[in-house]
Design an enzyme around this catalytic site. Structure first.
Site, PDB file in Angstrom:
ATOM      1  N   CYS A  96     -28.717  86.264  84.057  1.00  0.00           N
ATOM      2  CA  CYS A  96     -29.841  87.079  84.557  1.00  0.00           C
ATOM      3  C   CYS A  96     -29.367  87.674  85.872  1.00  0.00           C
ATOM      4  CB  CYS A  96     -31.061  86.194  84.785  1.00  0.00           C
ATOM      5  SG  CYS A  96     -32.398  87.026  85.684  1.00  0.00           S
ATOM      6  N   CYS A 109     -29.915  94.391  83.527  1.00  0.00           N
ATOM      7  CA  CYS A 109     -30.936  93.382  83.228  1.00  0.00           C
ATOM      8  C   CYS A 109     -30.598  92.778  81.867  1.00  0.00           C
ATOM      9  CB  CYS A 109     -32.303  94.058  83.182  1.00  0.00           C
ATOM     10  SG  CYS A 109     -33.650  92.986  82.687  1.00  0.00           S
TER      11      CYS A 109
HETATM   12  N1  DGL Z   1     -32.812  90.653  86.089  1.00  0.00           N
HETATM   13  C1  DGL Z   1     -33.434  90.419  84.815  1.00  0.00           C
HETATM   14  C2  DGL Z   1     -32.402  89.850  83.835  1.00  0.00           C
HETATM   15  O1  DGL Z   1     -31.211  90.021  84.048  1.00  0.00           O
HETATM   16  C3  DGL Z   1     -34.658  89.613  85.043  1.00  0.00           C
HETATM   17  C4  DGL Z   1     -35.630  89.664  84.001  1.00  0.00           C
HETATM   18  C5  DGL Z   1     -37.053  89.417  84.344  1.00  0.00           C
HETATM   19  O2  DGL Z   1     -37.682  90.334  84.865  1.00  0.00           O
HETATM   20  O3  DGL Z   1     -37.554  88.340  84.007  1.00  0.00           O
HETATM   21  O4  DGL Z   1     -32.733  89.257  82.826  1.00  0.00           O
END
Ligand code: DGL
Length: 275
Positions: free
Chosen positions: A194, A70
């Site tokens: 993301c 993440c």
């Molecule tokens: N998959 C997360 C990232 O890489 C998402 C973050 C979120 O929950 O907004 O930033």
């Protein structure tokens, strides 16, 4: 010993798929904090608190090495957690560095002085919290000079992906790419910063056009983790009782609902258990 993978929700599954394919002998435990997703609209203190809780949960599962799959958690929490000191024998890695090393044509762990690289105009698509942290620009500045980064906070996109609303997600991708192109008409490269965004990568590619090189994290993180485990065989190896090649999926959300959405997104059966 299993390797932990942590995300706010389902986006980290893009990384899970890549690492499980690249490292078939390694056991993984995936934890999605679906009850608290999305992280990208939260203040940094909140993201730090939630990330720390998730990492501690994975340590309790016996995962001494945890990968923050993440960017938002990596941007808002990783440095603070590392600087505060981790318990003996525990490690936490993020997903930024492999991406930036690929963009700046560096080998893993090359810490030489920043130098000119071939891409000059880079579009960064990430959550509002990742963009606000400027963590990507900071890491890039250690490695490259003369790179112009235009960052687009993609508000709403993680929510649309988590809800499985493909039409809304595609509309948002088009709008965010158009907004970025108004400020940087001809990016040479685009970073999908993301781990949810690879789930809508075709929409990004279509909106960006054929002349933009798209960097997406999953494969790069898998290579970097393989290299890390080669150098640190004490983590993620097939110790006694290990069931190499499997992933256990845990969620803080409703397991039935999260399993259904994960199965729809990845188009393969995924079964989450309560964390
Ligand atoms: N998959 C997360 C990232 O890489 C998402 C973050 C979120 O929950 O907004 O930033």
């Amino acid at each position: 010993m299993a390797v932990g993978l942590f995300d706010s929700g389902l986006g980290g599954l893009t990384v899970q798929q890549a690492v499980a394919a690249r490292l078939p002998g390694v056991e993984f435990v995936y934890l999605g904090d679906n009850a608290n997703a999305p992280y990208g609209v939260r203040p940094p203190e909140d993201i730090l608190r939630l990330t720390r809780a998730g990492v501690e949960r994975l340590w309790a599962e016996g995962c001494d090495l945890v990968v923050l799959a993440c960017n938002t958690a990596s941007a808002a929490a990783l440095k603070t957690m590392q600087e505060a000191g981790l318990p003996e024998g525990k490690r936490v890695l993020g997903v930024f560095v492999p991406l930036i090393e690929a963009l700046t044509e560096r080998n893993w762990g090359d810490n030489s002085a920043p130098r000119q690289v071939s891409v000059q105009h880079v579009a960064l698509f990430a959550t509002p919290a990742t963009v606000a942290s400027r963590a990507f620009q900071r890491e890039l500045a250690f490695r490259a000079i003369g790179v112009d980064v235009e960052a687009q906070p993609c508000g709403g996109l993680v929510d649309a992906i988590e809800q499985g609303d493909e039409i809304l997600a595609e509309t948002l991708v088009q709008a965010h790419v158009a907004a970025l192109k108004r400020r940087m008409p001809k990016p040479e490269a685009a970073i999908l910063g993301c781990t949810h965004y690879p789930l809508v990568e075709p929409a990004f590619r279509l909106a960006l056009g054929p002349n933009v090189q798209v960097f997406s994290q999953a494969g790069l993180v898998a290579e970097a983790l393989a290299d890390y485990l080669d150098r640190h065989p004490e983590f993620g190896t097939n110790g006694p009782g290990a069931t190499g090649g499997t992933t256990r999926f845990l969620t803080t959300g409703d397991p039935a609902e999260v399993s259904l959405r994960a199965t729809q997104l990845l188009k393969q059966p995924i079964r989450f258990l309560a964390a």
